[in-house]
Each structure stands twice: as C-alpha cells, then as structure tokens.
Design a protein around this motif. Structure first.
Motif, PDB file in Angstrom:
ATOM      1  N   LEU C  35       0.833  -1.205   0.000  1.00 52.18           N
ATOM      2  CA  LEU C  35       0.000   0.000   0.000  1.00 52.18           C
ATOM      3  C   LEU C  35       0.861   1.246   0.000  1.00 52.18           C
ATOM      4  CD1 LEU C  35      -3.004  -0.543   2.444  1.00 52.18           C
ATOM      5  CD2 LEU C  35      -3.100   0.477   0.182  1.00 52.18           C
ATOM      6  N   LEU C  36       1.851   1.200   0.884  1.00 48.43           N
ATOM      7  CA  LEU C  36       2.721   2.367   1.002  1.00 48.43           C
ATOM      8  C   LEU C  36       3.417   2.645  -0.324  1.00 48.43           C
ATOM      9  CD1 LEU C  36       4.348   1.998   4.534  1.00 48.43           C
ATOM     10  CD2 LEU C  36       2.844   3.787   3.740  1.00 48.43           C
ATOM     11  N   ALA C  37       3.832   1.571  -0.993  1.00 51.56           N
ATOM     12  CA  ALA C  37       4.525   1.762  -2.274  1.00 51.56           C
ATOM     13  C   ALA C  37       3.600   2.441  -3.270  1.00 51.56           C
ATOM     14  CB  ALA C  37       5.000   0.415  -2.809  1.00 51.56           C
ATOM     15  N   LYS C  38       2.311   2.029  -3.251  1.00 53.38           N
ATOM     16  CA  LYS C  38       1.358   2.655  -4.174  1.00 53.38           C
ATOM     17  C   LYS C  38       1.210   4.133  -3.854  1.00 53.38           C
ATOM     18  CE  LYS C  38      -1.806  -0.926  -5.739  1.00 53.38           C
ATOM     19  NZ  LYS C  38      -1.941  -1.860  -4.610  1.00 53.38           N
ATOM     20  N   VAL C  39       1.129   4.420  -2.553  1.00 49.04           N
ATOM     21  CA  VAL C  39       0.980   5.822  -2.143  1.00 49.04           C
ATOM     22  C   VAL C  39       2.157   6.639  -2.648  1.00 49.04           C
ATOM     23  CG1 VAL C  39       1.229   7.324  -0.140  1.00 49.04           C
ATOM     24  CG2 VAL C  39      -0.503   5.563  -0.159  1.00 49.04           C
ATOM     25  N   ARG C  40       3.335   6.035  -2.438  1.00 50.58           N
ATOM     26  CA  ARG C  40       4.532   6.769  -2.864  1.00 50.58           C
ATOM     27  C   ARG C  40       4.542   6.929  -4.360  1.00 50.58           C
ATOM     28  NH1 ARG C  40       8.442   3.432  -1.314  1.00 50.58           N
ATOM     29  NH2 ARG C  40       7.559   3.146   0.721  1.00 50.58           N
ATOM     30  N   GLY C  41       4.025   5.890  -5.008  1.00 54.06           N
ATOM     31  CA  GLY C  41       3.982   5.961  -6.461  1.00 54.06           C
ATOM     32  C   GLY C  41       3.132   7.121  -6.938  1.00 54.06           C
ATOM     33  N   ALA C  42       2.091   7.454  -6.157  1.00 53.26           N
ATOM     34  CA  ALA C  42       1.267   8.598  -6.540  1.00 53.26           C
ATOM     35  C   ALA C  42       2.069   9.880  -6.540  1.00 53.26           C
ATOM     36  CB  ALA C  42       0.078   8.727  -5.595  1.00 53.26           C
ATOM     37  N   GLY C  43       3.257   9.766  -6.051  1.00 49.45           N
ATOM     38  CA  GLY C  43       4.244  10.805  -6.304  1.00 49.45           C
ATOM     39  C   GLY C  43       4.195  11.989  -5.374  1.00 49.45           C
ATOM     40  N   GLY C  44       4.831  13.014  -5.855  1.00 54.14           N
ATOM     41  CA  GLY C  44       4.980  14.206  -5.054  1.00 54.14           C
ATOM     42  C   GLY C  44       3.657  14.797  -4.631  1.00 54.14           C
ATOM     43  N   LEU C  45       2.582  14.396  -5.302  1.00 57.30           N
ATOM     44  CA  LEU C  45       1.275  14.961  -4.955  1.00 57.30           C
ATOM     45  C   LEU C  45       0.934  14.710  -3.503  1.00 57.30           C
ATOM     46  CD1 LEU C  45      -0.887  14.065  -8.069  1.00 57.30           C
ATOM     47  CD2 LEU C  45      -0.384  16.336  -7.193  1.00 57.30           C
ATOM     48  N   VAL C  46       1.102  13.457  -3.095  1.00 62.04           N
ATOM     49  CA  VAL C  46       0.735  13.120  -1.728  1.00 62.04           C
ATOM     50  C   VAL C  46       1.645  13.863  -0.752  1.00 62.04           C
ATOM     51  CG1 VAL C  46       0.384  11.245  -0.119  1.00 62.04           C
ATOM     52  CG2 VAL C  46       0.039  10.871  -2.530  1.00 62.04           C
ATOM     53  N   LEU C  47       2.915  13.953  -1.111  1.00 62.55           N
ATOM     54  CA  LEU C  47       3.863  14.636  -0.229  1.00 62.55           C
ATOM     55  C   LEU C  47       3.474  16.089  -0.062  1.00 62.55           C
ATOM     56  CD1 LEU C  47       6.476  14.557   1.352  1.00 62.55           C
ATOM     57  CD2 LEU C  47       7.665  15.195  -0.716  1.00 62.55           C
ATOM     58  N   ILE C  48       3.192  16.729  -1.197  1.00 58.53           N
ATOM     59  CA  ILE C  48       2.804  18.143  -1.114  1.00 58.53           C
ATOM     60  C   ILE C  48       1.533  18.284  -0.308  1.00 58.53           C
ATOM     61  CG2 ILE C  48       2.053  20.121  -2.459  1.00 58.53           C
ATOM     62  CD1 ILE C  48       3.894  19.159  -4.665  1.00 58.53           C
ATOM     63  N   ALA C  49       0.617  17.342  -0.498  1.00 58.88           N
ATOM     64  CA  ALA C  49      -0.630  17.397   0.277  1.00 58.88           C
ATOM     65  C   ALA C  49      -0.329  17.305   1.766  1.00 58.88           C
ATOM     66  CB  ALA C  49      -1.555  16.264  -0.163  1.00 58.88           C
ATOM     67  N   ALA C  50       0.569  16.380   2.131  1.00 58.25           N
ATOM     68  CA  ALA C  50       0.888  16.222   3.545  1.00 58.25           C
ATOM     69  C   ALA C  50       1.511  17.490   4.104  1.00 58.25           C
ATOM     70  CB  ALA C  50       1.838  15.038   3.731  1.00 58.25           C
ATOM     71  N   LEU C  51       2.427  18.066   3.325  1.00 62.60           N
ATOM     72  CA  LEU C  51       3.092  19.272   3.814  1.00 62.60           C
ATOM     73  C   LEU C  51       2.130  20.433   3.929  1.00 62.60           C
ATOM     74  CD1 LEU C  51       6.483  19.212   1.955  1.00 62.60           C
ATOM     75  CD2 LEU C  51       6.128  19.253   4.399  1.00 62.60           C
ATOM     76  N   ALA C  52       1.202  20.502   3.000  1.00 65.04           N
ATOM     77  CA  ALA C  52       0.307  21.650   2.985  1.00 65.04           C
ATOM     78  C   ALA C  52      -0.876  21.481   3.915  1.00 65.04           C
ATOM     79  CB  ALA C  52      -0.189  21.893   1.568  1.00 65.04           C
ATOM     80  N   ALA C  53      -1.004  20.274   4.462  1.00 67.74           N
ATOM     81  CA  ALA C  53      -2.211  19.990   5.253  1.00 67.74           C
ATOM     82  C   ALA C  53      -2.415  20.986   6.383  1.00 67.74           C
ATOM     83  CB  ALA C  53      -2.139  18.570   5.805  1.00 67.74           C
ATOM     84  N   LEU C  54      -1.378  21.136   7.194  1.00 71.46           N
ATOM     85  CA  LEU C  54      -1.521  22.021   8.353  1.00 71.46           C
ATOM     86  C   LEU C  54      -1.866  23.460   7.947  1.00 71.46           C
ATOM     87  CD1 LEU C  54       1.117  21.408  11.173  1.00 71.46           C
ATOM     88  CD2 LEU C  54      -1.345  21.416  11.337  1.00 71.46           C
ATOM     89  N   PRO C  55      -1.021  24.096   7.129  1.00 71.40           N
ATOM     90  CA  PRO C  55      -1.344  25.491   6.808  1.00 71.40           C
ATOM     91  C   PRO C  55      -2.685  25.648   6.098  1.00 71.40           C
ATOM     92  CG  PRO C  55       0.716  24.823   5.754  1.00 71.40           C
ATOM     93  CD  PRO C  55       0.255  23.679   6.549  1.00 71.40           C
ATOM     94  N   LEU C  56      -3.014  24.695   5.215  1.00 66.73           N
ATOM     95  CA  LEU C  56      -4.296  24.786   4.523  1.00 66.73           C
ATOM     96  C   LEU C  56      -5.450  24.724   5.512  1.00 66.73           C
ATOM     97  CD1 LEU C  56      -4.220  22.694   1.240  1.00 66.73           C
ATOM     98  CD2 LEU C  56      -4.842  25.090   1.551  1.00 66.73           C
ATOM     99  N   TYR C  57      -5.369  23.757   6.416  1.00 67.63           N
ATOM    100  CA  TYR C  57      -6.442  23.581   7.381  1.00 67.63           C
ATOM    101  C   TYR C  57      -6.646  24.845   8.193  1.00 67.63           C
ATOM    102  CZ  TYR C  57      -8.791  22.038  11.614  1.00 67.63           C
ATOM    103  OH  TYR C  57      -9.640  21.942  12.676  1.00 67.63           O
TER     104      TYR C  57
END
Lengths: 426, 380, 386
Positions: C35-57
C-alpha cells in the motif's frame, strides 16, 4: 562460544578489577565533598543532596553557599558537636539534571550513616519522592529548602491519590520543609495580582513539578481572590523563542502575565517576548524567578525597562528587620561578593541554621537522629532569617506569609510588603 | 587465539562468572554505593544487549531506544502502583499492597507485560523504517523516541476519565511497588541484595537468549541482512519479518530493563526519558563493540560504572582527598565527554569487537602453506 | 550498506519451518508495505498534500470561522483573514533560516564522510557565545549608532566564522580523522564526547541559565507590513545573512576547484584520491565551511533571539539534523528547505496547537515525510553504492 574464547575472560577480569577498586572505596563518602573536622564520637554528619550539575546549578550553587555560610558562622559546631558537612550531588553527567539513581544513592548513604542526624534536600519535588521513603526507613530527618509540591506532606487538592502516606512506609513522618507549600504561594500571588488590578492573566509554566504545581494551584484558588486566569500553557523550556505564545496572549487580551517556573527554564526569554507583545502588561512570578539572574540586565536577566514591571513573591520578608538578617547579608557579601543573595541562598542558610540550632538545643543528645527528628517536629516559634516559624504535624512550616518584591532601578529585587493569604484550598 | 584454549574452558568460565556474580554482594555493605552502581550498570547492560541486536547485529541504526525504556518503566508505573486509583486489580502481591487501590500485579507479570508491550511498540516503530536506508532509519527512530518523551511529559494533562491521567509528567508516578516473593516478603529500600540478584537473573536470561539466537537461523539472517541486504533477500531471507523481529527483540529487552529500573527507582518520572539517554545507550553498544554480545555487556557495565560510580563517587572526591576545595561537579560533563573520546580513539573497534569485524580490521594475514587448508574451518 | 532502492526484489514465499503465526505477520506487513509503495507511487502529490495539510487547514478555518485577534472593551474581536497565518509563516521562515544555516553544516559533513556530527550543534552554540563575547571589546551596545552596529556586526560575523570554522576543523583532525577506517559508528561517539565537552565549556563560560543579551538591532521593530503581517527587523536579518551565504556556498561548491574536489570526494573518495585530490584537506575544508556557517547561524541567533544558553546547541542541533535529513542527506538545497519547513511547522504548532506539543508535531511530520519520500524531499547526494 566454541573452542573457548577470551571475551568472557576479559569481561570477568574487568569486573573483578572494578570490584576490587570498589571494595576499597565503598567505605568512602559518596558523590560529594566534605568539610569540617572529623573527630569521631563527637561528630555529627549533616548531608545536603542537590543537583549540582547542569542548569539547576544556577540555583543550587547559591543554596550551598548559604548552607556553608551558616556552618562557618557557627564555627563548624552545633552545640558541643563538631559538624561534618557532606555535600552530595543528585545529578549525573549523562542526564545533566537530577537522576533517581543518584538521589537514591545519596539517601541510602545518609540513611546508613550512623553519625547522620540531618539531611538537607531535595531541590526537585520529584527527587524528594524518591529520597523520603528511604530516609523514612532510616529514621533520618529530611528538611527541604525548596520543595513546594503539596502532595509530599498533605492530601490537599493538587496531590495524587495515596499521598502523602505512600512516602512514609514506617507511618512516622520524617520530612519537613521551611518554605510554604504551593497553595500558600499561589494564594499570595493571586493577592498580588488582584491588588495590581489584573483582569486577565495569562499563566505559563515550565512543566516541571514546581512550575506545573504552582500553576495548577493558581487555577484552583483563583476564585477566592477574584482573578480571571485566561490560560495556563505549558512551554518547552528549551525553545529558542516564545513569540508565537506571546502573540496568543495578545489575542486573549491578557493584561498580566505570570511565569510559574525557575529561571533556568526559559524565564527570561518568555518574559521578554510577552513584554514585547503586551507593552502595558504587568509581570509576576514566584520565588523561582525572584532573583537578580532574572531581574538584572547585567546578569543576563531582562532589560531594565521590563524589570520595572515585575513583581514577585519570596518566602523571606524584609530580611534586614529579622534577627540575624543583617548579619547574614553582610557575611554573604564578604564571602561571595553579592549584595542581594538569591532566595535559594537564604533558604539554604535557613535550613542549615535550623539544623544546627536544633542539634545544639538537645545538648548531649544532639547526635541521636530520633531525638533530632522529634525536636524538629516540636519546633515552635523559632527565629530565623525566614521569620518566626514552627512546624505543624505534617512537617509544613507555620509560616503563612510571603514577601512581595519589586525591582529597583539597578535590577535588584527589593522588599515591598508582606502578604498573609487567608483563604487557600487547605 | 581461538585455538589456544580447549573447548571446556568456556563452560568453566561461564560457571565461574555466574558464581562470581551471585557472590559479589557479600563483599559489600547492604546499602553500598558501589552495589547501587552495579545494579544500575547491570540494568544498562541488559538494555545494551537489546540495542546491540538492533544496531549491532541487524545493522539498523536506532536512535530512539529511550522509547522502550519509557514504555517499560510506565508499565510498572501503570500496573504496579496506585496510579490508576479508580481501578482495583491485585494479582500475587504482598498483603500490604493488596489493601491499596490501583492496579497491582506481581513484578514478574509486569516484566512479561513490559516485554510484550515493548515488542509490539518495536514493531510499530520499525514499520515505517522498512524501506529506508541507513541514517534515515536513525532519524525516524529518533522521532519516535522524542514523541514518546513529549507524550510522557504532557501525559499529565491527558485525561483517562475518573480523574486519572496517562502519566504524571515531570512529577513522576511515585511509590511504585517493590517486587514481592510469596512466602518470603517484599524487597526493601535499604537492602540492595535482592535487587542485585533480580537484575543479575534478568541479565543471565538476556544473555542466554542472545547467545542462542546469535547461533540460530534468525541471528545469521540478521547478520546477512546487515552485510548485504540485496544478497540476503535474494537468498530467501524474509526481509520484513526479520527486521521487525530485530526491533521487537531489542525493544523487549529495553522494556524489561526499563521495568526493573522503574521499580528500583520507586518512581517513573518523565524527565528520565530524554533523547540524551538514547545516545548514552548507543555509546555503550559502540564502545563495547558493535554486534558483539560480550562487548554490549562490557560497554553497558563500563559506562554505567563511569556515570554512576566513577565520576560521582571516585573522581568527585579526588580534590578534597588532596586537600583542594575545587568542585569537580562543574566539569563532570567534560570529563564524561573526554572519557568517551579517549575510549573511542584508543580502541575504535570497541573493547570486545565481534569476531567478524576483528577479522575485517586485521591486517592482511600472510598466506603460508600451513594455513592453506580445505579442512573444516573454525566458523565461530 | 547497499542502496536498495533501485532493485526491489519480491520477497519469496514462506520458508518451511517458520511458525505460521509469524508468517501471517509477514503477510500482513507485506500488504501494508505494498500500500505504502502505491501511495509513494502517486508521487509528489501526496507529499505536497501532507506538507500543505496544516497550513491549509488553519488557513481555511481562519477564513471561515475567523480567529480571535484581540479583546476590545471586554468583547473578543474576530478577524476573517489570512494575516495570522501570514504571521505564522513569517515567524517560521525566519526561525527556519537559522536551522537552515546549521543544517547545511550537517549535510555537507554527512555527504563527504557519512558521519552524523553530533558536536555540530554545540559548535553553533560556541559561535553564539563568541559573537556575544566580541560585542564588549568592539564597544557594541544599545547606544551605538546604526552604522556602528552594522560595521561591528560585520566584523563579529567574520571573526566568529573564523573561530567556529577552525574549531570544527580542529575537532575533525582530533576526533574523526584517526577513526576514518574504524566502523562507521565509531566517530559518532567521539562526536558525542565532544558535544559534552563543548557544553561544559559553555556551562563554565556563561553559567547554567539562559542569558539575555543586548538587543543590538531592535529585532522586534516592525519595518513594514505585508497584507496585515508585520515584517520585523529580525526576519530581514535572518534572511540577509542566510541567503548570501547559501548562494556563496553553492557557487563555491559548483564553480571552484576546491568545491569540485568536495563533490568528487563526496561521490567516491577512492577515485578522488586516485585523481590526485588531497582527500584529507578536502575533508578539513568541508568541516571548516560547515563550522563557519554554524558560527554565522550562532551570530544570527544571538542577535535575533537576544539570548544565549549553553544548552541551545543540543536542541538546535536536533532540529537542524532533522532538517538536513528531511531535505535529503548531502543535499545543500534540501537542508535549507528542510530548515525552513521545520521552522514553519514549529511556528504553526506553537500558535495553534500549543507549545507543549510542538516537538511531537515536528517529529510526527518528519515520520510522515520519511514514509512518503524515503530519500528526503530533494533527494540525497551522497556516495554511490560501491
């Protein structure tokens, strides 16, 4: 482990060597130094156990200075006994602060010392939780010059279930303290803030036993004195700055700030940041910060413009007006070149003085620790640099007053008035 | 060197070690400071063995070992004291303790519980590190260690209902039960001998488990993964399971030692669980010799003694013994740091390095005819 | 240790003889890993989402629910704009600039000799102490003119960088070079030892409590405002020091011969030696540069925070090390990015969640980033597998 390997042999040899070395020194004194003569038979041992390493040393070094001053003023004698003072350190190098292993070792050393009659310690309430049961089993009196956590002697609100009985396995009390507990200091601080006209107070605590306990009691007693505490925030003492917290106090509309903690835990920085965010706010604190290392710019404390807004409380009242007060101040100045001793220096001095006078009053029985313990609990109206006080059956001082200090233009805390709170949770 | 001593020598030595260990307390007073330091050094040796499995044998740099110390100690704080005062559970405790509120389990039960909880925690902490290389594992484990430290301090404000909180923060869960042996009695605070024998027994158990695993398929799988992960996996070693087992085992030892220290100190204080402790234990493993079981024990004992006996008891008394009034406590940090530097510079491979590493680091051995043989090798 | 990210062999079926329950565990974790590999495969999108989560919220809640900006006449004043978020960012980025300066030192050293230099944070602390110690002799005080302060601080910067650069290089010479061929973790312990020694020096120098120092530049004075966010002098100072130094360093590494030697040594020390590069002096140079940057960070810290403490290096080192790894070990730009991100997370957490949880939040984020992007944000730059 095929064909025999030398590793275990080396291990055995190493341990054996250490054991032999330890054997020869296991009878020596513990983690500290000793002062005083060692005439046996006519000697009593007085211990102190404080964290002498790391940040707390900023407070405990003055405390030990006060202890040594009291001893030297008495000529190293208590009545007809020579006093051997053993200064122990309850901190370790690896931890950089008080360590339960070292505290236990110190308590055990004192508890098994046949000549020991008096133990000054600990500095941290958490450390006393470790040492009191051991000294209790050894029947040795422990007097703390600094612990204020209520649960060590009472079961008042703010203490945990089972306290205080769980610290006294033999059922008999052996712990006393010369500073009033958190509930009294908190009440005094609330009175000060009410007098100063605070309508919204932001409290920050350093999450240690002293600071968190004081902050908690402030919250429990605020209704008695009509003070509105808008927040009680635990801070990270190692943070670089506290500007975000200061901005939060501004949005809360606070007009007063109280720091519950000691100087070494970021007190100066948080005060500067809050003072900048709330330019009109007054600043308050307990005896943990009522010292020139916090109030005096030349000693690394807050700038003078902020110092004038500070009011803090200390258990000592107007020192020069108390018996021995002037003598203490001049002796401290000549010995340590400091005109305004840290409150903890005064507490240390008071603790040692109490011990010496109690031992002296017992005459020939001064070297009997059970008698010393009984005499301590029977203390009524003894005069000291802390005022006139005695102990109640819990081992708490009958002193119910705190001195309020304001900061002079040179940054030194100056006595202003005495407050005696009438209403506390106890 | 290995050919010098006959095979039975190691058994005799082991027996001698055990006998020496059991008899040691009789050479000292019951409340001796040296015995106190020895007990703590032994507890550190157990932790060192645990971390050695993770860092030394399996090659996973774990910088957050303090988390397992914390969990083990809190296991004692939760299940062996009056902390959860609204609950009343008593299993195999002394008559005095049966009267007290709270959860009170027999110490051996708590020991098992601590090992189990820590093993689970080890798996949880290890999971995110499975696909990471080298020092990234270090940073993730460090992060977990710090988070647990923060939770320990803030647990004072995390309410569990009924007035009970998760931890007691910097004030400490105090008056933790002493171990109780049915029919004999409770351990006391002034007699250190039973404590010593208890931790010595725990160390023997840890040593036994370590020695057996080292020579088992699992132990060799760990070393294979450490030396060359790709080759190891290609040879059929299950990567995930093997790594997680390393974390779990290492954590279990940390938890057991943590539980012992929790009850020995009679208090569980959040201030004990700082990042500096993880580095301290790591130093023990490295100074002792990475991957070596005896090295880990020696490193643990050595640093335990230095920290709790050499510096406080011996060195701090030196100035006054010579008549100076200089306080050595002011330079305690520096002395400790200096000892670390000196030890590593003088013996970088560690005091008792693993045999494989000794062979790696030894200079080229000249090939003589007598040494070129196709007979069975000494595969120790 | 071999870099396994290029080959991911499929773990074979269960070996015979292993207990069934453990096999189950293996299967379940294999699913999770997949599962994790698939998530990572989704690429930088998920990473950017994680980083932006706090400030966006928090940005969205600020706009929709509003935030309390003060109290007027006993009633709370609610604002519905992004200026509080902007304040969090301004604070965070400037704090982060200091972490970035220290993180660069960590990452350079790691890139070249694969050592986590635990004494680096304490070199930063010595830098702060040295800087403050120079203000007295230079006559810098609150009453000095602006030009005098600027000149004095410039001189202090040069001297401090020289001192900490040589200190770091000296430690390398004494504690790490003799252990060049030792097991990889041995120099880690000498680094820890030196960390303790330096801390003791700081303790003896200025005592155990944090010490306030003169606010030479009036770090809290507002210079201008952008969209309701006050920009303070301290912020400008932090960036005025960090940006030129990073640009200079990047130019140095990219364009000079010594810099090329550093890159070559980082990539493959043996080959570099074969090509005639003096590895020893290249390593010394790296340490000197890293130490100098830490010293610069120390000066900025002293002027910006207006306090110094013997223990500041330990904490700062931890944050900077985290930043270096987060950005990708050996990657200078990554270290800067990591430092800035950590600063912002700290500021958001202090302001929104509570200062007592900030450390946990930072490290929680770190774990999330490591899971999603194991090689760090900008990828690592250290020696090739070999």
């Amino acid at each position: 482990m095929k064909k025999g390997n030398l590793a275990p042999a080396l291990a055995v040899a190493a341990i054996a060597a250490l054991a032999v070395a330890g054997c020869s020194s296991s009878s020596s004194t513990g983690s500290g130094s000793t002062t005083g003569t060692t005439a046996s038979g006519n000697t009593v041992d007085v211990y102190s156990s404080l964290p002498m390493v790391g940040s707390s040393s900023a407070q405990t070094i003055p405390m030990v200075n006060g202890i040594k001053l009291a001893l030297s003023q008495a000529g190293g004698m208590a009545g007809k006994f020579h006093v051997r003072y053993i200064e122990l350190n309850d901190a370790t190098a690896a931890a950089g602060k008080w360590d339960p292993s070292q505290t236990q070792a110190n308590a055990r050393e004192a508890a098994t010392d046949k000549n020991a009659v008096y133990y000054i310690g600990e500095f941290n309430s958490g450390a006393s939780e470790v040492s009191i049961p051991i000294l209790n089993q050894g029947g040795l009196a422990q007097v703390s010059p600094a612990n204020t956590y209520v649960g060590l002697t009472t079961s008042l609100p703010g203490s945990a279930p089972g306290e205080p009985a769980k610290y006294y396995p033999t059922g008999t009390r052996n712990y006393l303290r010369i500073v009033p507990i958190d509930s009294i200091q908190a009440a005094s601080d609330l009175m000060v803030m009410h007098q100063a006209g605070c309508t919204k107070v932001a409290v920050a605590n350093d999450k240690e036993a002293y600071g968190a306990g004081l902050a908690q009691l402030l919250g429990l007693e605020k209704s008695y004195y009509g003070v509105n505490i808008v927040s009680n925030t635990g801070i990270d003492p190692t943070a670089a700055n506290f500007r975000s917290y200061a901005a939060t106090t501004k949005t809360e509309g606070a007009n007063c700030f109280f720091f519950a903690g000691i100087v070494s835990n970021g007190a100066v920085q948080i005060t500067k940041d809050v003072a900048a965010a709330l330019p009109a706010a007054k600043i308050f604190g307990g005896d943990g910060i009522c010292t020139s290392s916090f109030t005096q710019a030349s000693q690394g404390g807050v700038p003078a413009s902020i110092a004038s807004r500070i009011e803090c409380t200390v258990a000592t009242q107007n020192l020069p007006s108390y018996p021995g007060g002037k003598r203490f101040l001049s002796a401290y100045k000549s010995a340590y070149k400091v005109t305004d001793p840290d409150p903890y220096a005064i507490y240390g001095y008071g603790a040692m003085q109490l011990g010496l006078s109690t031992i002296a009053k017992l005459g020939a029985n001064g070297d009997n620790k059970a008698d010393v313990l009984k005499a301590l609990f029977a203390t009524r109206d003894t005069q000291s640099v802390l005022g006139t006080f005695g102990f109640n059956k819990d081992g708490d001082t009958t002193l119910k007053s705190y001195g309020v200090y304001k900061i002079a233009t040179d940054g030194v805390p100056v006595f202003f008035e005495t407050l005696t709170p009438t209403k506390t949770v106890g | 060197m290995t050919a010098l001593l006959p095979a039975w020598w190691s058994r005799v030595l082991a027996a001698a070690l055990v006998v020496f260990g059991v008899l040691l307390p009789f050479g000292f007073g019951t409340a001796s400071g040296f015995m106190n330091a020895t007990i703590i050094a032994l507890a550190f040796a157990v932790m060192s063995l645990g971390l050695n499995i993770v860092v030394g044998v399996a090659g996973l740099l774990d910088l957050g070992y303090v988390a397992f110390y914390a969990i083990g100690a809190y296991a004692v704080g939760w299940f062996g004291s009056e902390f959860f005062s609204r609950v009343n559970v008593h299993v195999l405790v002394s008559p005095v303790v049966s009267e007290l509120p709270g959860i009170h389990l027999s110490f051996l039960l708590i020991l098992v519980a601590a090992a189990a909880i820590c093993a689970a925690a080890g798996v949880v902490i290890g999971l995110p590190t499975l696909r990471l290389r080298g020092d990234y594992i270090a940073i993730v484990t460090l992060a977990f260690g710090e988070i647990i430290g923060v939770v320990a301090v803030n647990g004072q404000s995390i309410s569990l209902g009924g007035g009970m909180t998760l931890t007691a923060g910097n004030l400490g869960i105090s008056a933790v039960d002493e171990p109780y042996i049915p029919g004999i009695g409770s351990f006391g605070l002034l007699d250190l001998r039973p404590w010593y024998w208890l931790i010595f027994a725990i160390l023997l158990v840890a040593l036994f488990v370590n020695l057996r695993i080292r020579d088992s398929r699992l132990g060799r799988a760990w070393v294979a993964l450490r030396e060359d992960e790709v080759a190891a996996v290609s040879m059929g070693i299950p990567l995930v399971r093997t790594k997680l087992l390393a974390y779990a085992m290492g954590a279990a030892f940390g938890g057991m030692s943590g539980a012992f220290l929790g009850t020995y100190y009679t208090e569980v204080n959040a201030g004990q669980f700082q990042f500096g402790f993880s580095i301290f234990i790591l130093a023990m493993v490295i100074i002792g010799g990475l991957g070596s079981i005896w090295g880990a024990v020696t490193g643990g004992l050595l640093l335990g003694y230095i920290n709790n006996w050499l510096i406080p008891d011996v060195l701090n008394n030196l100035p006054s013994a010579f008549g100076f009034s200089f306080q050595l406590t002011q330079v305690e940090f520096g002395i400790f740091g200096f000892l670390l530097v000196i030890t590593m510079v003088l013996r970088p491979q560690g005091l008792l390095p693993e045999r494989r590493r000794r062979q790696e680091l030894t200079a080229a051995i000249p090939a003589e005819d007598s040494q070129l043989s196709t007979g069975p090798e000494d595969a120790a | 240790m071999v870099n396994t990210t290029t080959i991911t062999p499929e773990p074979p079926a269960e070996l015979p003889g292993l207990p069934g329950r453990l096999g189950d565990l293996g299967a379940r974790t294999r699913v999770l890993a997949g599962l994790l590999a698939k998530v990572r495969g989704a690429g930088g999108l998920v990473l950017i989402a994680a980083l932006a989560a706090l400030p966006l919220y928090y940005g969205i809640t600020d706009l929709v629910n509003g935030y309390q900006a003060g109290v007027v006449a006993g009633r709370p004043v609610i604002h519905h704009d992004l200026s509080k978020l902007g304040f969090n960012f301004a604070e965070g980025l400037s704090d982060g600039a200091i972490w970035a300066l220290i993180a660069i030192g960590y990452t350079l050293v790691y890139g070249i000799i694969e050592l986590i230099n635990f004494a680096h944070g304490d070199v930063f602390m010595i830098g702060s102490f040295t800087a403050v110690g120079l203000w007295g002799p230079l006559g810098l005080g609150l009453s000095t003119s602006a030009l005098g302060v600027a000149g004095g601080l410039f001189v202090t910067l040069l001297v401090t960088m020289a001192v900490t650069g040589s200190l770091n290089a000296g430690i390398e010479r004494v504690a790490y070079r003799p252990l060049r061929n030792a097991p990889k973790l041995a120099p880690l312990i000498t680094a820890v030892g030196f960390s303790f020694i330096l801390q003791n020096v700081g303790l003896l120098w200025r005592g155990g409590s944090p010490q306030s120092v003169a606010d030479l530049i009036g770090a809290q004075h507002k210079v201008f405002t952008i969209g309701g966010v006050p920009i303070l002098r301290g912020y400008l100072l932090a960036f005025a020091v960090m940006v030129p130094l990073v640009i200079a360093l990047t130019w140095f590494i990219g364009s000079t011969r010594a810099g090329k030697a550093m890159r070559a040594t980082a990539q493959d020390p043996e080959a570099a030696r074969l090509m005639g590069i003096n590895v020893d002096s290249t390593v010394s140079l790296t340490f000197a540069l890293g130490g100098a940057l830490a010293g610069a960070g120390g000066l900025v810290y002293a002027v910006y925070e207006t306090n110094v403490w013997y223990f500041q290096g330990f904490q700062a080192g931890l944050m900077a090390f985290t930043a270096a790894v987060m950005g990708g070990i050996g990657n200078v730009r990554g270290a800067v990015l990591g430092g800035l991100i950590i600063g912002v997370i700290q500021s958001l957490s202090d302001s929104r969640i509570g200062p007592e949880w900030t450390e946990a939040v930072v490290f929680g984020y770190l774990i999330a980033i490591m899971v999603l992007r194991p090689k760090g944000l900008l990828g690592e730059q250290t020696r090739e597998a070999g």
